[in-house]
Write a protein that holds these residues in place. Structure first.
Motif, PDB file in Angstrom:
ATOM      1  N   LEU A 131     -10.506 -14.890 -14.808  1.00 47.83           N
ATOM      2  CA  LEU A 131      -9.851 -15.274 -13.552  1.00 47.83           C
ATOM      3  C   LEU A 131     -10.815 -15.058 -12.394  1.00 47.83           C
ATOM      4  N   HIS A 132     -10.688 -15.891 -11.396  1.00 44.28           N
ATOM      5  CA  HIS A 132     -11.544 -15.790 -10.206  1.00 44.28           C
ATOM      6  C   HIS A 132     -10.651 -15.656  -8.969  1.00 44.28           C
ATOM      7  N   PRO A 133     -10.073 -14.488  -8.784  1.00 40.84           N
ATOM      8  CA  PRO A 133      -9.118 -14.336  -7.674  1.00 40.84           C
ATOM      9  C   PRO A 133      -9.826 -14.217  -6.329  1.00 40.84           C
ATOM     10  N   SER A 134      -9.088 -14.557  -5.294  1.00 41.26           N
ATOM     11  CA  SER A 134      -9.539 -14.340  -3.917  1.00 41.26           C
ATOM     12  C   SER A 134      -8.304 -14.242  -3.038  1.00 41.26           C
ATOM     13  N   GLY A 135      -8.427 -13.571  -1.934  1.00 35.74           N
ATOM     14  CA  GLY A 135      -7.282 -13.422  -1.035  1.00 35.74           C
ATOM     15  C   GLY A 135      -7.534 -12.320  -0.029  1.00 35.74           C
ATOM     16  N   THR A 136      -6.489 -11.950   0.663  1.00 39.33           N
ATOM     17  CA  THR A 136      -6.592 -10.882   1.675  1.00 39.33           C
ATOM     18  C   THR A 136      -5.419  -9.925   1.528  1.00 39.33           C
ATOM     19  N   VAL A 137      -5.678  -8.703   1.907  1.00 37.09           N
ATOM     20  CA  VAL A 137      -4.616  -7.685   1.998  1.00 37.09           C
ATOM     21  C   VAL A 137      -4.775  -6.982   3.325  1.00 37.09           C
ATOM     22  N   ASP A 138      -3.779  -7.026   4.138  1.00 38.14           N
ATOM     23  CA  ASP A 138      -3.807  -6.345   5.438  1.00 38.14           C
ATOM     24  C   ASP A 138      -2.777  -5.211   5.438  1.00 38.14           C
ATOM     25  N   PHE A 139      -3.254  -4.018   5.784  1.00 36.09           N
ATOM     26  CA  PHE A 139      -2.358  -2.860   5.867  1.00 36.09           C
ATOM     27  C   PHE A 139      -1.972  -2.629   7.330  1.00 36.09           C
ATOM     28  N   ALA A 140      -0.718  -2.341   7.543  1.00 37.21           N
ATOM     29  CA  ALA A 140      -0.279  -2.004   8.904  1.00 37.21           C
ATOM     30  C   ALA A 140      -0.959  -0.705   9.325  1.00 37.21           C
ATOM     31  N   SER A 141      -0.994  -0.465  10.632  1.00 32.65           N
ATOM     32  CA  SER A 141      -1.725   0.702  11.142  1.00 32.65           C
ATOM     33  C   SER A 141      -1.105   2.002  10.646  1.00 32.65           C
ATOM     34  N   PHE A 142      -1.948   2.958  10.409  1.00 37.47           N
ATOM     35  CA  PHE A 142      -1.504   4.282   9.990  1.00 37.47           C
ATOM     36  C   PHE A 142      -2.456   5.315  10.595  1.00 37.47           C
ATOM     37  N   THR A 143      -2.000   6.542  10.671  1.00 36.87           N
ATOM     38  CA  THR A 143      -2.770   7.599  11.342  1.00 36.87           C
ATOM     39  C   THR A 143      -3.164   8.669  10.338  1.00 36.87           C
ATOM     40  N   GLU A 144      -4.428   8.993  10.363  1.00 33.20           N
ATOM     41  CA  GLU A 144      -4.940  10.086   9.546  1.00 33.20           C
ATOM     42  C   GLU A 144      -5.402  11.202  10.481  1.00 33.20           C
ATOM     43  N   THR A 145      -4.887  12.392  10.283  1.00 28.92           N
ATOM     44  CA  THR A 145      -5.265  13.541  11.111  1.00 28.92           C
ATOM     45  C   THR A 145      -6.091  14.507  10.275  1.00 28.92           C
ATOM     46  N   GLN A 146      -7.264  14.826  10.766  1.00 27.96           N
ATOM     47  CA  GLN A 146      -8.160  15.704  10.024  1.00 27.96           C
ATOM     48  C   GLN A 146      -8.762  16.752  10.949  1.00 27.96           C
ATOM     49  N   PRO A 147      -8.866  17.980  10.488  1.00 32.12           N
ATOM     50  CA  PRO A 147      -9.557  18.999  11.290  1.00 32.12           C
ATOM     51  C   PRO A 147     -11.066  18.814  11.198  1.00 32.12           C
ATOM     52  N   LEU A 148     -11.738  18.971  12.325  1.00 32.95           N
ATOM     53  CA  LEU A 148     -13.194  18.871  12.356  1.00 32.95           C
ATOM     54  C   LEU A 148     -13.857  20.240  12.514  1.00 32.95           C
ATOM     55  N   GLY A 149     -13.053  21.263  12.695  1.00 31.65           N
ATOM     56  CA  GLY A 149     -13.639  22.590  12.900  1.00 31.65           C
ATOM     57  C   GLY A 149     -14.261  22.714  14.278  1.00 31.65           C
ATOM     58  N   ASP A 150     -15.288  23.499  14.389  1.00 32.07           N
ATOM     59  CA  ASP A 150     -15.983  23.688  15.662  1.00 32.07           C
ATOM     60  C   ASP A 150     -17.074  22.635  15.811  1.00 32.07           C
ATOM     61  N   ILE A 151     -17.216  22.124  17.006  1.00 33.53           N
ATOM     62  CA  ILE A 151     -18.259  21.143  17.285  1.00 33.53           C
ATOM     63  C   ILE A 151     -19.242  21.759  18.274  1.00 33.53           C
ATOM     64  N   GLU A 152     -20.491  21.755  17.895  1.00 33.29           N
ATOM     65  CA  GLU A 152     -21.541  22.318  18.749  1.00 33.29           C
ATOM     66  C   GLU A 152     -22.085  21.234  19.678  1.00 33.29           C
TER      67      GLU A 152
END
Lengths: 360, 91
Positions: A131-152
């Motif tokens: 098979l030779h598939p093609s197409g698009t997938v669009d995800f609705a917006s979502f939020t990822e929260t991550q700690p960055l620790g201390d920034i120098e």
């Protein structure tokens, strides 16, 4: 040296003064009861109105060429709360440098919306063509929260500049200033106009025989219409420490603050893992993606984040207030020069001269 | 999931058969309603794919015709069974 009390005085002469009521015992020219060039004294002492004044000595002009005194020690100076309604600082500029800067416990929240397209080949079992598939997938917006620790942050500088900086009201409450010492106080060219000394007792009217003032003089109110001091120097005013309480500068306005370029570095490893379905709500599919129901787990690993702010930051229209519970100055050392002092209506309230000694 | 072996899936097929196989596969891929599954097409696809497994096709041409006819009959029979299974009960 011989001392004579004024209640039984020797011969004395007062010049350039005038007794309002005429003198009777010796031949002295009568003077104007209305005090000629001097206006009626304006009593300002709290208890002066209740006291009936029958007569006064008027001294139209008196001068002190210079005076010197000191050291002066003041045990306590009480200053009430100082309030300045509005302060304007023209061409305000403040430059600061810092060696290091650390943003602590930084958390980053990234809101993403992912659009993906695909094309390729799916190798199928023998009985199916690839098979030779093609197409698009669009995800609705979502939020990822991550700690960055201390920034120098690297070292840098902050410049605060403004054609006009305003604040107000500005207020502070000083604590009493204790143990103030003034090494020397000098005054030059002191002129007193229309000094008025009340005479309560009819026994002391005779100029030259008896000084025209009570002797002993009960507390009296001496009024000087105008006092001019050309210059008053207070040298080496020193105090052990000064404490200001409740310092408050409200409504501070600074048009802009700029920083130089800086680099922020986070070396905290970050792993962001998110799971997404290529089907269901919040997913838009086209092409062959419509036939693919796939759950993907995406893992993003970040080892280092460097944010290079090349031209620095500019913060505009800063508004705020500054309050401080207290400010302590270890030591106060100042010299004070007051020039051309003019005092109108000086009232020396309750002036008491219990005894006068005249030396011949 | 068993990963399919990479083989020449066009071996022994002429151009017409290759096109036919692609056509059937595309139709099956895009088929969204199971009730209308193309049973005949599926068995024909298996037949065409089976040819790619052969060594010398010319040696078994007669056998291929026989197996093709049997697969067609099998497809017809499967459709009958499917339709029969959807009839209302006599009770």
């Amino acid at each position: 040296m011989r001392k004579t009390k004024a209640s039984n005085p020797g011969k004395a002469t007062i010049t350039n003064s005038r007794v309002v009521e005429p003198l009777t015992n010796i031949n002295i020219p009568k003077t104007d009861k209305k005090c000629g060039s001097c206006p009626p004294p304006v009593p300002r002492c709290p208890n002066q109105k209740a006291k009936k004044i029958t007569s006064r000595v008027i001294i139209p002009d008196s001068e002190i060429a210079s005076s010197i005194g000191g050291p002066v020690s003041i045990e306590e100076i009480e200053i009430s709360t100082m309030t300045i309604p509005n302060v304007e600082l023209d061409d305000f500029k403040g430059d600061f440098t810092y060696e290091s800067c650390k943003a602590k416990n930084v958390e980053i929240a990234i809101t993403l919306s992912i659009s993906s397209s695909f094309s390729g080949t799916i190798h199928t079992p023998w009985w199916m063509p690839d098979l030779h598939p093609s197409g698009t997938v669009d995800f609705a917006s979502f939020t990822e929260t991550q700690p960055l620790g201390d920034i120098e942050f690297q070292s840098g500088s902050i410049s605060m500049q403004s054609p006009k900086m305003t604040m107000g009201p500005f207020s502070m409450t000083p604590e009493p200033i204790r143990r103030t010492i003034i090494e020397e106080v000098t005054a030059e060219k002191v002129q007193m106009k229309c000094t008025s000394i009340p005479l309560d007792s009819p026994l002391c009217k005779t100029l030259g025989v008896c000084l025209p003032m009570l002797n002993p003089m009960c507390p009296n109110n001496v009024i000087t219409e105008e006092t001019n001091i050309e210059r008053m120097d207070s040298k080496n005013i020193s105090s052990s420490h000064i404490v200001m309480n409740n310092i408050s500068a409200l409504n501070i306005e600074i048009p802009s603050v700029t920083t130089k370029g800086f680099k922020a570095i986070s070396t905290t490893p970050i792993t962001i893992t998110t799971s997404k379905n290529t089907f269901g709500p919040k997913v838009t599919r086209t092409g062959d993606a419509e036939n693919a129901d796939i759950t993907t787990v995406m893992t993003l690993k970040i080892e280092k984040v460097v944010m290079n702010v090349k031209d620095g930051m500019e913060i505009s229209n800063i508004k705020g207030k500054v309050t401080t519970a207290s400010a302590i100055s270890d030591k106060l050392d100042i010299n004070l020069v007051l020039k051309r002092i003019k005092i109108k209506g000086l009232n020396l309230c309750g002036m008491k001269i219990p005894e006068i000694e005249v030396e011949f | 999931m068993i990963k399919p072996q990479k083989i020449d899936k066009n071996a022994n097929l002429n151009n017409e058969e290759i096109s036919r196989r692609e056509e059937i596969a595309k139709a099956l891929w895009e088929q969204k309603e199971p009730d209308r599954a193309d049973i005949k097409g599926t068995l024909e696809l298996i037949y065409l794919s089976f040819i790619t497994l052969l060594g010398n096709r010319e040696l078994v041409e007669d056998d291929l015709k026989e197996i093709k006819a049997k697969l067609d009959d099998c497809a017809d029979r499967m459709i009958e069974i499917k339709e029969k299974s959807k009839r209302k009960s006599r009770k």
